[in-house]
Design a protein around this motif. Sequence first.
Motif, PDB file in Angstrom:
ATOM      1  N   ILE A 107       0.904  -1.134   0.054  1.00 10.93           N
ATOM      2  CA  ILE A 107       0.065   0.059   0.138  1.00 10.93           C
ATOM      3  C   ILE A 107       1.147   1.328  -0.048  1.00 10.93           C
ATOM      4  CG2 ILE A 107      -1.643   1.336   1.328  1.00 10.93           C
ATOM      5  CD1 ILE A 107      -3.134  -0.981   0.288  1.00 10.93           C
ATOM      6  N   ASP A 125      -1.810  -1.885   5.291  1.00 11.66           N
ATOM      7  CA  ASP A 125      -2.854  -1.951   6.049  1.00 11.66           C
ATOM      8  C   ASP A 125      -3.112  -3.341   6.596  1.00 11.66           C
ATOM      9  OD1 ASP A 125      -3.639   0.831   5.829  1.00 11.66           O
ATOM     10  OD2 ASP A 125      -4.334   0.283   3.847  1.00 11.66           O
ATOM     11  N   ARG A 131      -4.091  -6.427   4.997  1.00  9.24           N
ATOM     12  CA  ARG A 131      -4.808  -6.171   3.901  1.00  9.24           C
ATOM     13  C   ARG A 131      -4.396  -6.669   2.476  1.00  9.24           C
ATOM     14  NH1 ARG A 131      -6.323  -0.152   1.921  1.00  9.24           N
ATOM     15  NH2 ARG A 131      -7.962  -0.622   0.539  1.00  9.24           N
ATOM     16  N   ARG A 188     -15.474   5.408  10.984  1.00  9.32           N
ATOM     17  CA  ARG A 188     -14.337   4.425  11.150  1.00  9.32           C
ATOM     18  C   ARG A 188     -14.107   4.403  12.879  1.00  9.32           C
ATOM     19  NH1 ARG A 188      -9.143   5.972   7.665  1.00  9.32           N
ATOM     20  NH2 ARG A 188      -8.493   4.004   8.314  1.00  9.32           N
ATOM     21  N   LYS A 223      -2.217   5.828  14.663  1.00  8.61           N
ATOM     22  CA  LYS A 223      -2.906   6.687  13.708  1.00  8.61           C
ATOM     23  C   LYS A 223      -4.544   7.123  13.940  1.00  8.61           C
ATOM     24  CE  LYS A 223      -4.900   2.988  10.515  1.00  8.61           C
ATOM     25  NZ  LYS A 223      -4.547   2.601   9.173  1.00  8.61           N
ATOM     26  N   HIS A 224      -5.143   8.026  13.562  1.00 15.36           N
ATOM     27  CA  HIS A 224      -4.506   9.211  12.679  1.00 15.36           C
ATOM     28  C   HIS A 224      -4.556  10.347  13.537  1.00 15.36           C
ATOM     29  CE1 HIS A 224      -7.280   6.225  10.438  1.00 15.36           C
ATOM     30  NE2 HIS A 224      -6.374   6.431   9.649  1.00 15.36           N
ATOM     31  N   ARG A 234     -13.504  14.893   5.258  1.00 15.86           N
ATOM     32  CA  ARG A 234     -12.138  14.549   6.133  1.00 15.86           C
ATOM     33  C   ARG A 234     -11.074  15.292   5.601  1.00 15.86           C
ATOM     34  NH1 ARG A 234     -10.141   8.380   5.352  1.00 15.86           N
ATOM     35  NH2 ARG A 234     -10.015   8.335   3.068  1.00 15.86           N
ATOM     36  N   MET A 266       1.060   8.108  12.410  1.00 13.87           N
ATOM     37  CA  MET A 266       0.360   8.750  10.975  1.00 13.87           C
ATOM     38  C   MET A 266      -0.319  10.154  11.195  1.00 13.87           C
ATOM     39  SD  MET A 266      -2.377   7.024   8.279  1.00 13.87           S
ATOM     40  CE  MET A 266      -1.383   5.477   8.027  1.00 13.87           C
ATOM     41  N   TYR A 269      -5.710  13.588   7.692  1.00 14.44           N
ATOM     42  CA  TYR A 269      -5.916  14.092   6.459  1.00 14.44           C
ATOM     43  C   TYR A 269      -6.711  15.793   6.862  1.00 14.44           C
ATOM     44  CZ  TYR A 269      -6.474  10.206   3.611  1.00 14.44           C
ATOM     45  OH  TYR A 269      -6.045   9.177   2.695  1.00 14.44           O
ATOM     46  N   ASP A 301      -0.894  10.475   6.154  1.00 14.56           N
ATOM     47  CA  ASP A 301      -1.876   9.468   5.669  1.00 14.56           C
ATOM     48  C   ASP A 301      -1.667   9.851   4.030  1.00 14.56           C
ATOM     49  OD1 ASP A 301      -3.658   7.933   5.314  1.00 14.56           O
ATOM     50  OD2 ASP A 301      -5.268   9.016   6.811  1.00 14.56           O
ATOM     51  N   TRP A 302      -2.581   8.882   3.341  1.00 13.00           N
ATOM     52  CA  TRP A 302      -2.144   8.757   1.870  1.00 13.00           C
ATOM     53  C   TRP A 302      -2.851  10.120   1.173  1.00 13.00           C
ATOM     54  CZ3 TRP A 302       0.153   5.763   4.642  1.00 13.00           C
ATOM     55  CH2 TRP A 302       0.861   4.474   4.123  1.00 13.00           C
ATOM     56  N   GLU A 519     -14.894   3.872   5.605  1.00 11.57           N
ATOM     57  CA  GLU A 519     -14.022   4.792   5.153  1.00 11.57           C
ATOM     58  C   GLU A 519     -14.834   5.636   4.196  1.00 11.57           C
ATOM     59  OE1 GLU A 519     -10.117   3.733   4.446  1.00 11.57           O
ATOM     60  OE2 GLU A 519      -9.398   5.666   4.246  1.00 11.57           O
TER      61      GLU A 519
HETATM   62  C1  BGC Z   1      -6.569   5.816   5.606  1.00 14.46           C
HETATM   63  C2  BGC Z   1      -5.475   5.075   6.488  1.00 14.46           C
HETATM   64  C3  BGC Z   1      -4.798   3.969   5.540  1.00 14.46           C
HETATM   65  C4  BGC Z   1      -4.331   4.562   4.162  1.00 14.46           C
HETATM   66  C5  BGC Z   1      -3.707   3.386   3.200  1.00 14.46           C
HETATM   67  C6  BGC Z   1      -5.985   6.191   4.155  1.00 14.46           C
HETATM   68  O1  BGC Z   1      -7.065   6.610   3.418  1.00 14.46           O
HETATM   69  O2  BGC Z   1      -6.952   7.037   6.299  1.00 14.46           O
HETATM   70  O3  BGC Z   1      -5.843   4.732   7.652  1.00 14.46           O
HETATM   71  O4  BGC Z   1      -3.583   3.450   6.259  1.00 14.46           O
HETATM   72  O5  BGC Z   1      -5.342   5.078   3.478  1.00 14.46           O
HETATM   73  O6  BGC Z   1      -4.674   2.598   2.613  1.00 14.46           O
END
Ligand code: BGC
Length: 805
Positions: A107, A125, A131, A188, A223-224, A234, A266, A269, A301-302, A519
């Motif tokens: 990821i 994740d 994941r 979440r 996180k977060h 967000r 982490m 956003y 965060d991403w 999410e």
């Molecule tokens: C989420 C993070 C997650 C990241 C990578 C973000 O959208 O807020 O919790 O680790 O994406 O998938």
Amino acid sequence: MKPALFFLLGAALLVNSQSLNSTSAILNASATATSSPLLAASTTPAANPVYPVPTAFSPPFYPAPDTRGEGAWKAATAKARARISTWTLEQKVNITTGVGWQNGSCIGNIASQPELGFDGLCLQDSPLGVRRSDFVSVFPAGVNAAATFDRGLIRARGLAMAEEFKGKGIHVALGPMMNPYRAVQAGRNWEGFGGDPYLQGEAAYETIKGMQTPGKGVQAVAKHYIANEQERNRTESSSNVNDRTLHEVYLAPFLRSIQADVASVMCSYNQINGSWGCQNSALLNGVLKTELGFQGYVMSDWQAHESGVGGALAGLDMSMPGDIIFKSNTSYWGYNLTESVRNGSVPESRVDDMATRILAGYYLLEQEQDWSEVNFKSWDLQLDPLFNKHVNVQADHYKLIREMGAASVVLLKNDNNALPLKPSLRDVSLIGNGACPPWKGPNGWNNRAGADGNLVIGWGSGTAQLPYLIPPLEAIQQRARKNATTVIWTCDNWDNTTIATAATGPEAALVFISSNSGEDNAVVDGNYGDRKNISAWLNGDYVVESVASRNKNTIVIINSVGPILMPWIDHPNITAIVWAGLPGQESGNALLDVLYGDYNPSGRLPYTIAKNQEDYPVPYINFQTTLEPAHPQINYTEELLVDYRWFHANNITPLFPFGFGLSYTAFEYSDLEIVEATVSKRHLVEEGLHKRANTTEVGSSVAEWLHETRWSVEFDVTNTGSVNGCDVPLMFVTFPEAAGEPPRVLRGFERINLDPGATTRVSLPLSIYSLSIWDVVSQRWVKPEGEFKIVIAKHADDTQLESTL
Ligand code: BGC
């Protein structure tokens, strides 16, 4: 005063919009990258967008403190420093910036640098399992871990998950998640550990300790950070929260994470008080790296990385996934960070500190030694045999998953000993979609964003690929064969005739209802991550009422992400209510263990269930459908009064209080005594110096003297019933009135197992920190003068024993 200097962000944005095709287009191609045309382009600042003036203010805090390399971090930081001392600027920068979205197996990916003998980093994740891979386990969600109130089980879960991450070659697991249940609808919530800051902190601490077990673990990520308490808006909103609330409520689990030596934090956003989470100098340089003395690294965060120089100077250490917008091949860092050092905008020492912190995490977990290669690919599970080695990392974790599933079941109501079910039960019906396998299979919905079948996890990035899923319907049939019980079922929540037939006659009717969330990257039945209401989904209330009107022994089972409304609560035919939460792959087995009495329930509610949605401190999600103004302001006006504290302060009686949970046996408490501990002279001296100091010392909020045991609150617990079971006594503290605290706050718990007739002495520690408030004037933890009331209770609205201190 804190060492702060004002900084002009306007001059700081370095954006490069050119795109390249190579995998690491955003990184420094080599040590000779100075000749790249991209670097010249990057010196042109992008237009600085004009935002409305935020209603709250986050004070500047510069410069970013360098890591000290003390305590558990000493050897790892020293190794990291030595290693980067020979690296070029480009090589150091390359470890700070991801290679871009989907440009690697994981990821998030930090590129390998073969010339340095560095294999790169794989970040993956989620907080409940690996994941986007196969042959992995799906553990009970964070909210279920919290409902066990069992530190040992929570730690064991952390370790088992980490073993699976490690087995896949992953370096960094993107969890635990620790944003509390501020808003009851927040999508979440289930990823985290419930509605109380102390419970969140204990669960975060144990999870991280388990995940980072020396020799067996991986790097964990808290996180977060911070005040990321809803999904809607967000990435645009500002969470406006005052200093005291931030410290006492939202920071609590992060403080415990740092005490557990978490490798990474982490940043979130959202903005906090008008400043983006990943460039908020007050919260990164100030609170995290100074007050809490954090020695690991801050990752974004991403796509939460908002600016080049701004983020670097405010304390961000790693940009994830590296590109500004997914797949744009542009980055705020990478070659732009190199250039900002060259043009004097960022001191090279800041990049040294970023690289040191990142490598220190790697050495802390001994990842330079025998680390297996990444053996899966997130983006192409089945079809890419080159990258997917299908390595089975599940071991016997299903046993722990089943045990935790059972340990997290909360028995909310049990009239006439409806539970446990007798093996001699003649017939039983299972009614409702939630008893059944999802019709698309366990992973049929992308990221689990669907509404069907037994609900065992929510949706979004906090999920993992289910290896199998045992719904209650499957689990009960094994028992039915053994016990010669007839099983009747219907999985259709809208087939009124079949529901009525199934409900009529059997000795027990089990009704399954659910409520899901996730999410914001998926919308399920009009729920944009956050729940649009907190009622049961899929016609659930109708199904319960229909069954209850026909069967005198109606037992309601709830699989939900959090509280749900129970309009049928007073129906006399509803004999039992069970919350099973999100138990993961062994769902049905774990539930049936409790329903049949093989496992005595001891789960406790990690949040309050209200009678009405309006009773909650934040009953509705504050969101805008249009971004006008561009930055919705979310004001945390409830301040310290989260969850049960709000109910107490406003005299609202809930349906089920925080901490509530019944058992098949009974427990009594007696002989409360508060014993003062001996304190070392050194700590008394440090306490005195702290009171007089006029600057914030690095690590002052995690100082030993502040957290060591000063008092032991001791009492006896006796199992007065007829079967073995676990109990969870809770300790609440009432502060002297002038302190301005909520009526009572949780400060201790312990889960203990007792045979019938047995007694044990429980001892719960209290520290100066447990009895302190955050003093916004002196910027330190202060124990107010006056009398404290200590209460031992079964739940937030109960008092069994009390004493004063
Ligand atoms: C989420 C993070 C997650 C990241 C990578 C973000 O959208 O807020 O919790 O680790 O994406 O998938």
